[in-house]
Every structure is written in structure tokens, then in C-alpha cells.
Motif scaffolding. Structure first.
Motif, PDB file in Angstrom:
ATOM      1  N   GLU A  18       0.826  -1.210   0.000  1.00  0.00           N
ATOM      2  CA  GLU A  18       0.000   0.000   0.000  1.00  0.00           C
ATOM      3  C   GLU A  18       0.863   1.264   0.000  1.00  0.00           C
ATOM      4  N   GLU A  19       1.929   1.261   0.790  1.00  0.00           N
ATOM      5  CA  GLU A  19       2.830   2.416   0.822  1.00  0.00           C
ATOM      6  C   GLU A  19       3.496   2.628  -0.535  1.00  0.00           C
ATOM      7  N   ILE A  20       3.897   1.543  -1.170  1.00  0.00           N
ATOM      8  CA  ILE A  20       4.515   1.647  -2.489  1.00  0.00           C
ATOM      9  C   ILE A  20       3.517   2.208  -3.496  1.00  0.00           C
ATOM     10  N   ALA A  21       2.276   1.735  -3.442  1.00  0.00           N
ATOM     11  CA  ALA A  21       1.246   2.223  -4.364  1.00  0.00           C
ATOM     12  C   ALA A  21       1.006   3.720  -4.163  1.00  0.00           C
ATOM     13  N   ASN A  22       1.020   4.188  -2.915  1.00  0.00           N
ATOM     14  CA  ASN A  22       0.837   5.615  -2.646  1.00  0.00           C
ATOM     15  C   ASN A  22       1.982   6.435  -3.210  1.00  0.00           C
ATOM     16  N   ILE A  23       3.198   5.956  -3.061  1.00  0.00           N
ATOM     17  CA  ILE A  23       4.367   6.671  -3.596  1.00  0.00           C
ATOM     18  C   ILE A  23       4.284   6.733  -5.114  1.00  0.00           C
ATOM     19  N   VAL A  24       3.927   5.630  -5.737  1.00  0.00           N
ATOM     20  CA  VAL A  24       3.797   5.606  -7.199  1.00  0.00           C
ATOM     21  C   VAL A  24       2.720   6.582  -7.654  1.00  0.00           C
ATOM     22  N   ALA A  25       1.605   6.638  -6.940  1.00  0.00           N
ATOM     23  CA  ALA A  25       0.526   7.561  -7.293  1.00  0.00           C
ATOM     24  C   ALA A  25       0.989   9.013  -7.173  1.00  0.00           C
ATOM     25  N   GLU A  26       1.758   9.326  -6.130  1.00  0.00           N
ATOM     26  CA  GLU A  26       2.279  10.686  -5.957  1.00  0.00           C
ATOM     27  C   GLU A  26       3.219  11.067  -7.097  1.00  0.00           C
ATOM     28  N   VAL A  27       4.111  10.153  -7.464  1.00  0.00           N
ATOM     29  CA  VAL A  27       5.066  10.429  -8.546  1.00  0.00           C
ATOM     30  C   VAL A  27       4.322  10.624  -9.865  1.00  0.00           C
ATOM     31  N   ARG A  28       3.332   9.794 -10.120  1.00  0.00           N
ATOM     32  CA  ARG A  28       2.560   9.939 -11.360  1.00  0.00           C
ATOM     33  C   ARG A  28       1.793  11.249 -11.378  1.00  0.00           C
ATOM     34  N   ALA A  29       1.268  11.660 -10.223  1.00  0.00           N
ATOM     35  CA  ALA A  29       0.540  12.923 -10.154  1.00  0.00           C
ATOM     36  C   ALA A  29       1.470  14.093 -10.457  1.00  0.00           C
ATOM     37  N   GLU A  30       2.688  14.045  -9.930  1.00  0.00           N
ATOM     38  CA  GLU A  30       3.663  15.107 -10.214  1.00  0.00           C
ATOM     39  C   GLU A  30       4.052  15.115 -11.693  1.00  0.00           C
ATOM     40  N   ARG A  31       4.295  13.950 -12.226  1.00  0.00           N
ATOM     41  CA  ARG A  31       4.782  13.845 -13.595  1.00  0.00           C
ATOM     42  C   ARG A  31       3.717  14.219 -14.612  1.00  0.00           C
ATOM     43  N   TYR A  32       2.514  13.723 -14.428  1.00  0.00           N
ATOM     44  CA  TYR A  32       1.471  13.918 -15.428  1.00  0.00           C
ATOM     45  C   TYR A  32       0.428  14.953 -15.041  1.00  0.00           C
ATOM     46  N   GLY A  33       0.537  15.506 -13.863  1.00  0.00           N
ATOM     47  CA  GLY A  33      -0.455  16.490 -13.404  1.00  0.00           C
ATOM     48  C   GLY A  33      -1.692  15.805 -12.928  1.00  0.00           C
ATOM     49  N   THR A  34      -2.263  16.313 -11.870  1.00  0.00           N
ATOM     50  CA  THR A  34      -3.487  15.711 -11.325  1.00  0.00           C
ATOM     51  C   THR A  34      -4.674  16.059 -12.200  1.00  0.00           C
ATOM     52  N   LYS A  35      -5.585  15.130 -12.296  1.00  0.00           N
ATOM     53  CA  LYS A  35      -6.797  15.343 -13.112  1.00  0.00           C
ATOM     54  C   LYS A  35      -8.011  15.235 -12.261  1.00  0.00           C
TER      55      LYS A  35
END
Length: 71
Positions: free
Chosen positions: A54-71
Motif C-alpha cells: 500500500e505504501e509503495i502504491a501511494n508513492i507511485v501515485a504521488e510520482v505519477r501525479a507530479e509527472r502527469y499532473g493531477t486530473k
């Protein structure tokens, strides 16, 4: 052939499944472990503290949000 994932809620159902397997009506196999889960298990073997899935999934989600912008 059709593959199904079944969650057994009643222990009596497990006995029925075993009987059907003995009669060669069905074949029961263990569910495959995902590549990510097997990799994490291998990496955690030598680590004193390791992040949870779960912690890894949260980190991945944060990185993707930074990289691609939140929608």
C-alpha cells in the motif's frame, strides 16, 4: 476450458470441491503470485524494514501525479 476465481465462504463447499476434483470433474490449482509480489518478497528478504504494498502504491501515485499532473 474456463478458469474462475472462487471465494469459499462455507467449509462444506471445500469438501464438495475436493470431491469433484477426485472425480476428475475439475482441477484445482493455486492462484499465481504476481511478478510485483514475488519481486517485493525477494527484496524484503534482506531488508530490516520494508514498505508495504500500500505504501509503495501511494508513492507511485504521488510520482505519477507530479509527472502527469493531477486530473
Amino acid at each position: 476450458m474456463e478458469a474462475l476465481k472462487i471465494e469459499i465462504l462455507n467449509p462444506k463447499a471445500l469438501q464438495l470441491i475436493k470431491e469433484m476434483q477426485d472425480l476428475n470433474y475439475i482441477k484445482v490449482t493455486d492462484a499465481p503470485v504476481s511478478k510485483l509480489q514475488s519481486y517485493l518478497k525477494k527484496m524484503r528478504k534482506n531488508a530490516s524494514t520494508a514498505p508495504s504494498l500500500e505504501e509503495i502504491a501511494n508513492i507511485v501515485a504521488e510520482v505519477r501525479a507530479e509527472r502527469y499532473g493531477t486530473k
